[in-house]
Design a protein around this motif. Structure first.
Motif, PDB file in Angstrom:
ATOM      1  N   HIS A 125      23.728  35.559   7.102  1.00 62.31           N
ATOM      2  CA  HIS A 125      24.613  35.206   7.315  1.00 62.31           C
ATOM      3  C   HIS A 125      24.709  33.537   6.545  1.00 62.31           C
ATOM      4  CE1 HIS A 125      22.388  33.267  10.825  1.00 62.31           C
ATOM      5  NE2 HIS A 125      23.110  32.473  10.484  1.00 62.31           N
ATOM      6  N   GLU A 126      23.488  33.139   6.349  1.00 55.59           N
ATOM      7  CA  GLU A 126      22.901  32.087   5.619  1.00 55.59           C
ATOM      8  C   GLU A 126      23.344  32.303   3.727  1.00 55.59           C
ATOM      9  OE1 GLU A 126      19.596  29.427   6.552  1.00 55.59           O
ATOM     10  OE2 GLU A 126      19.531  30.871   8.651  1.00 55.59           O
ATOM     11  N   LEU A 127      23.944  33.796   3.769  1.00 57.01           N
ATOM     12  CA  LEU A 127      23.246  33.810   2.868  1.00 57.01           C
ATOM     13  C   LEU A 127      24.746  33.536   1.807  1.00 57.01           C
ATOM     14  CD1 LEU A 127      22.638  34.535  -0.535  1.00 57.01           C
ATOM     15  CD2 LEU A 127      22.362  36.713   0.213  1.00 57.01           C
ATOM     16  N   GLU A 128      25.438  34.396   2.683  1.00 55.11           N
ATOM     17  CA  GLU A 128      27.012  34.299   2.708  1.00 55.11           C
ATOM     18  C   GLU A 128      27.718  32.906   2.521  1.00 55.11           C
ATOM     19  OE1 GLU A 128      28.481  36.677   6.014  1.00 55.11           O
ATOM     20  OE2 GLU A 128      27.364  38.475   4.887  1.00 55.11           O
ATOM     21  N   ALA A 129      27.173  31.984   3.603  1.00 55.26           N
ATOM     22  CA  ALA A 129      27.111  30.678   2.664  1.00 55.26           C
ATOM     23  C   ALA A 129      26.980  29.620   2.428  1.00 55.26           C
ATOM     24  CB  ALA A 129      26.964  29.519   4.518  1.00 55.26           C
ATOM     25  N   ILE A 130      26.206  30.432   1.608  1.00 50.73           N
ATOM     26  CA  ILE A 130      25.319  28.952  -0.001  1.00 50.73           C
ATOM     27  C   ILE A 130      26.625  29.698  -0.825  1.00 50.73           C
ATOM     28  CG2 ILE A 130      23.868  29.515  -1.157  1.00 50.73           C
ATOM     29  CD1 ILE A 130      22.042  29.544   0.782  1.00 50.73           C
ATOM     30  N   LEU A 131      26.436  31.475  -1.307  1.00 52.05           N
ATOM     31  CA  LEU A 131      27.856  31.979  -1.315  1.00 52.05           C
ATOM     32  C   LEU A 131      29.241  31.589  -1.446  1.00 52.05           C
ATOM     33  CD1 LEU A 131      26.478  35.279  -1.726  1.00 52.05           C
ATOM     34  CD2 LEU A 131      25.663  34.199  -2.800  1.00 52.05           C
ATOM     35  N   ILE A 132      29.316  31.193  -0.861  1.00 50.96           N
ATOM     36  CA  ILE A 132      31.253  30.690  -0.323  1.00 50.96           C
ATOM     37  C   ILE A 132      30.987  29.427   0.114  1.00 50.96           C
ATOM     38  CG2 ILE A 132      32.287  29.523   2.391  1.00 50.96           C
ATOM     39  CD1 ILE A 132      31.249  31.917   3.482  1.00 50.96           C
ATOM     40  N   ALA A 133      30.042  28.976  -0.514  1.00 53.88           N
ATOM     41  CA  ALA A 133      30.177  27.269  -0.755  1.00 53.88           C
ATOM     42  C   ALA A 133      29.881  27.278  -2.459  1.00 53.88           C
ATOM     43  CB  ALA A 133      28.892  26.061  -0.198  1.00 53.88           C
ATOM     44  N   ARG A 134      28.897  28.157  -3.234  1.00 52.02           N
ATOM     45  CA  ARG A 134      29.158  27.947  -4.395  1.00 52.02           C
ATOM     46  C   ARG A 134      30.723  28.576  -5.239  1.00 52.02           C
ATOM     47  NH1 ARG A 134      28.250  26.629  -9.295  1.00 52.02           N
ATOM     48  NH2 ARG A 134      27.666  27.619 -10.814  1.00 52.02           N
ATOM     49  N   LEU A 135      31.505  29.285  -3.920  1.00 58.67           N
ATOM     50  CA  LEU A 135      33.138  29.160  -4.678  1.00 58.67           C
ATOM     51  C   LEU A 135      33.647  27.804  -4.380  1.00 58.67           C
ATOM     52  CD1 LEU A 135      34.115  32.739  -3.086  1.00 58.67           C
ATOM     53  CD2 LEU A 135      34.243  32.489  -5.588  1.00 58.67           C
ATOM     54  N   ALA A 136      33.154  27.467  -3.262  1.00 54.96           N
ATOM     55  CA  ALA A 136      34.271  26.097  -3.409  1.00 54.96           C
ATOM     56  C   ALA A 136      33.985  24.992  -4.585  1.00 54.96           C
ATOM     57  CB  ALA A 136      34.031  25.712  -1.935  1.00 54.96           C
ATOM     58  N   VAL A 154      22.793  30.333  -7.388  1.00 51.02           N
ATOM     59  CA  VAL A 154      22.482  29.351  -5.794  1.00 51.02           C
ATOM     60  C   VAL A 154      21.059  29.751  -5.936  1.00 51.02           C
ATOM     61  CG1 VAL A 154      24.890  29.809  -5.507  1.00 51.02           C
ATOM     62  CG2 VAL A 154      23.431  32.144  -5.187  1.00 51.02           C
ATOM     63  N   GLY A 155      20.176  30.564  -6.893  1.00 52.11           N
ATOM     64  CA  GLY A 155      18.740  30.948  -6.652  1.00 52.11           C
ATOM     65  C   GLY A 155      17.881  29.702  -6.085  1.00 52.11           C
ATOM     66  N   GLN A 156      18.237  28.670  -6.931  1.00 52.36           N
ATOM     67  CA  GLN A 156      17.218  27.373  -6.293  1.00 52.36           C
ATOM     68  C   GLN A 156      18.049  27.123  -4.714  1.00 52.36           C
ATOM     69  OE1 GLN A 156      14.780  26.369  -7.929  1.00 52.36           O
ATOM     70  NE2 GLN A 156      14.466  25.304  -5.900  1.00 52.36           N
ATOM     71  N   THR A 157      18.766  26.831  -3.930  1.00 49.84           N
ATOM     72  CA  THR A 157      19.263  26.401  -2.913  1.00 49.84           C
ATOM     73  C   THR A 157      18.705  27.482  -2.454  1.00 49.84           C
ATOM     74  OG1 THR A 157      20.960  25.325  -3.493  1.00 49.84           O
ATOM     75  CG2 THR A 157      21.347  26.341  -1.464  1.00 49.84           C
ATOM     76  N   VAL A 158      18.418  29.621  -2.578  1.00 45.34           N
ATOM     77  CA  VAL A 158      17.902  30.478  -1.488  1.00 45.34           C
ATOM     78  C   VAL A 158      16.980  30.062  -1.371  1.00 45.34           C
ATOM     79  CG1 VAL A 158      18.110  32.899  -1.369  1.00 45.34           C
ATOM     80  CG2 VAL A 158      19.913  32.346  -2.101  1.00 45.34           C
ATOM     81  N   LEU A 159      16.319  29.169  -2.628  1.00 45.98           N
ATOM     82  CA  LEU A 159      14.852  29.354  -2.706  1.00 45.98           C
ATOM     83  C   LEU A 159      14.610  28.061  -1.560  1.00 45.98           C
ATOM     84  CD1 LEU A 159      13.726  30.274  -6.417  1.00 45.98           C
ATOM     85  CD2 LEU A 159      12.752  31.049  -4.442  1.00 45.98           C
ATOM     86  N   GLU A 160      15.179  27.214  -1.664  1.00 47.41           N
ATOM     87  CA  GLU A 160      14.355  26.303  -0.705  1.00 47.41           C
ATOM     88  C   GLU A 160      15.416  26.590   0.895  1.00 47.41           C
ATOM     89  OE1 GLU A 160      17.138  23.373  -2.354  1.00 47.41           O
ATOM     90  OE2 GLU A 160      15.655  22.863  -4.232  1.00 47.41           O
ATOM     91  N   ARG A 161      15.835  27.006   1.389  1.00 45.95           N
ATOM     92  CA  ARG A 161      16.298  27.631   2.109  1.00 45.95           C
ATOM     93  C   ARG A 161      14.994  28.690   2.781  1.00 45.95           C
ATOM     94  NH1 ARG A 161      22.198  26.507   3.098  1.00 45.95           N
ATOM     95  NH2 ARG A 161      22.745  24.294   2.041  1.00 45.95           N
ATOM     96  N   GLY A 162      14.841  29.706   2.398  1.00 49.40           N
ATOM     97  CA  GLY A 162      13.958  30.575   3.058  1.00 49.40           C
ATOM     98  C   GLY A 162      12.671  30.639   2.354  1.00 49.40           C
ATOM     99  N   VAL A 163      12.512  32.169   3.081  1.00 46.52           N
ATOM    100  CA  VAL A 163      10.970  31.526   3.029  1.00 46.52           C
ATOM    101  C   VAL A 163       9.868  32.479   2.311  1.00 46.52           C
ATOM    102  CG1 VAL A 163       8.612  32.694   4.588  1.00 46.52           C
ATOM    103  CG2 VAL A 163      10.968  31.023   6.041  1.00 46.52           C
ATOM    104  N   THR A 164       9.267  32.135   1.490  1.00 47.46           N
ATOM    105  CA  THR A 164       9.170  33.585  -0.271  1.00 47.46           C
ATOM    106  C   THR A 164       7.880  34.329   0.982  1.00 47.46           C
ATOM    107  OG1 THR A 164       7.286  31.293  -0.905  1.00 47.46           O
ATOM    108  CG2 THR A 164       9.375  31.707  -1.982  1.00 47.46           C
TER     109      THR A 164
END
Length: 522
Positions: A100-111, A55-65
């Motif tokens: 909460h956005e990170l948690e949503a990304i991780l929940i989607a990864r579980l699915a 999920v690292g790339q998704t976090v990078l795309e959605r976050g602010v570096t």
């Protein structure tokens, strides 16, 4: 079973599933991902872990570096710092993304991985631990249930129910100062950087902090002092009045979320209690300044998952889990020490401590040496597991940054990407290829290693794959040298030449095959 579907519990569950442990039940008492942004700053090491989980790339795309921090006293900027001044890393120093956005990304990864997901609305009410299993009682919307598992991981936060049910307490300091934390949405041209004020001109407290998040949301922290009433300070009208002194008329911003908290720097005496293991805030708590809570929790999950998977599979003895206690308690103590020093500097006691702090701030205006003494929260760094019982042989002449126990430093690998992306879920032998290519006997051993019960993957690197020379700089360039890397991307051992027997002995040690007299076995 994993109790708690925050970032730590979710990351641990994903890691276990990726390691072939499919039967992992994840419980949480809530209705869904956390409300409010809570943790927002995710370090480079956390991004490396999240990338390994997919999920690292998704976090990078959605976050602010970001990587630049600025420190002010009043309206005057004292200095600024760069958290990643050197090039040659596959991830930025920090990414800001709400919990909460990170948690949503991780929940989607579980699915994505075919896991059934979080069992929400399961409030644990009882715990029975036996020699071979743990049974949890839980209240659900359908009535009480009992669930039994071989192992339970308590990742249920600072107010851990499992910790209370087991009669365990965290020991340490609770600081008297109260802090207001607020997320606001506004259109502003503040750059993506960390701003910290001592004696801010817009707030009569000791300090304030500003971070940018995605979608025009900004995190703002205000130090309120010891006498602040948390119920009063939570009132929206009072929060907005404070924000207006910084941001101007309230028509220019919207209050998204706010809370009042106190600092705690505490931990459990032990993290492993039979078949119940504690991770994240259930095991240790630190102040939010420095971003050590969430990032430390992800490192807990990273450290525990591969060990627990091997023990469950019968490929390592339960003694291996004792190293989780040893390694992560040391890392927790390091985080607590940094957080305590930061808090003491930010809110010193009246008298000499305050005069000393203010003298340091005075000097920092013109003296570079004094800037190193200014502590607005030392930003999270990965733990070096020095003294770990899992550490094997070392070569003193090699760079200290890649010594046994240290997290692997990333480096570009020519056109094939980044080093950490090439490290899989198993042990890896990072091998510096001699001139002329891989010797026949080394290739034969590498093939045999692939079929060990716990395999070692040989990653051969030649000069062509290291065009920048950063890999040689960070790990050593001697042809034929080998670095054994653990599944959590920490160095296990180093050898100046290829030695199959010595490497396999280091593997056995890293799997927890200790002597019965070693203290961590008990």
């Amino acid at each position: 079973m994993v109790v708690g579907a925050g970032p730590v519990g979710l990351a641990l569950t994903i890691d276990l599933v990726l390691r072939g442990i499919r039967d992992v039940v994840l419980l949480d008492q809530g209705d869904g991902p956390s409300i409010g942004s809570r943790a927002i700053c995710w370090s480079r090491r956390s991004l490396e872990i999240l990338s390994r989980l997919g999920v690292g790339q998704t976090v990078l795309e959605r976050g602010v570096t970001w990587q630049v921090g600025r420190v002010f006293r009043g309206a005057e900027e004292l200095f600024r710092f760069d958290l990643q001044p050197d090039a040659g890393y596959g991830h930025p120093a920090f990414v800001n993304l709400s919990q909460h956005e990170l948690e949503a990304i991780l929940i989607a990864r579980l699915a994505e991985l075919g896991h059934p997901g979080v069992m929400w609305r399961h409030q644990v009410t009882g715990l029975r631990q036996e020699r071979t299993a743990v049974t949890l009682e839980a209240a659900t919307t359908g009535g009480p249930v009992e669930l039994t598992a071989d192992w339970v991981v308590a990742a249920d936060g600072a107010r851990s129910t499992l910790r209370r049910l087991m009669g365990l307490e965290c020991v340490g300091r609770v600081f008297e100062d109260r802090f207001l934390i607020a997320d606001v949405r506004m259109s502003a041209n503040f750059p993506s950087e960390r701003r910290f004020w001592f004696h801010p001109p817009f707030h009569d407290g000791e300090s304030a902090l500003l971070h940018r998040q995605p979608d025009d949301v900004f995190r703002i922290d205000f130090q309120l002092g010891r006498a602040a009433d948390p119920q009063v300070e939570r009132e929206p009208a009072r929060v907005i009045a404070r924000l207006e002194r910084l941001l101007g008329d309230r028509s220019g911003f919207d209050l998204v979320w706010a809370s009042v908290y106190v600092f705690q720097c505490r931990r459990l005496e032990r993290f492993v209690h039979g078949r119940v293991l504690f991770a994240g805030d259930s095991a240790h708590q630190v102040s939010p300044f420095g971003a050590r809570g969430g990032n430390g929790g992800l490192q807990d999950a990273d450290n525990l998952a591969w060990k627990l998977a091997l023990v469950v599979d019968g490929k390592a003895p339960p003694a291996l889990l004792g190293s989780y206690d040893h390694e992560r308690i040391a890392a927790s103590d390091e985080n607590i020490a940094h957080s305590t020093r930061a808090t003491d500097f930010m809110s010193p006691k009246p008298g000499m401590a305050t005069r000393l702090r203010d003298a340091v701030l005075d000097l920092a205006r013109t003296q570079p040496f004094a800037r190193a003494l200014v502590n607005s929260g030392r930003l999270s760094l990965p733990a070096c597991l020095d003294g770990s019982p899992l550490n094997g042989p070392d070569v003193a002449e090699l760079p200290t940054a890649s010594r046994p126990g240290a997290p692997c430093l990333d480096a570009p690998l020519g056109e094939t990407g980044w080093l950490l992306d090439r490290l899989g879920q198993c042990f890896t032998g990072l091998y510096r290829t001699p001139t002329g290519g891989i010797p026949t006997e080394v290739a034969a051993v590498a093939e045999r290693w692939r079929h060990l019960p716990v395999p070692i993957d040989l990653l051969a690197i030649d000069d062509q794959a290291d065009p920048t020379g950063l890999l040689a700089e960070r790990y050593g360039a001697a042809p034929g040298s080998l670095t054994l890397v653990r599944p959590d991307q920490h160095v296990a051992a180093r050898f100046e030449r290829f030695d199959a027997a010595a490497t396999e002995a280091a593997l056995a040690r890293a799997l927890g095959n200790f002597k019965e007299t070693d203290p961590w076995v008990a």
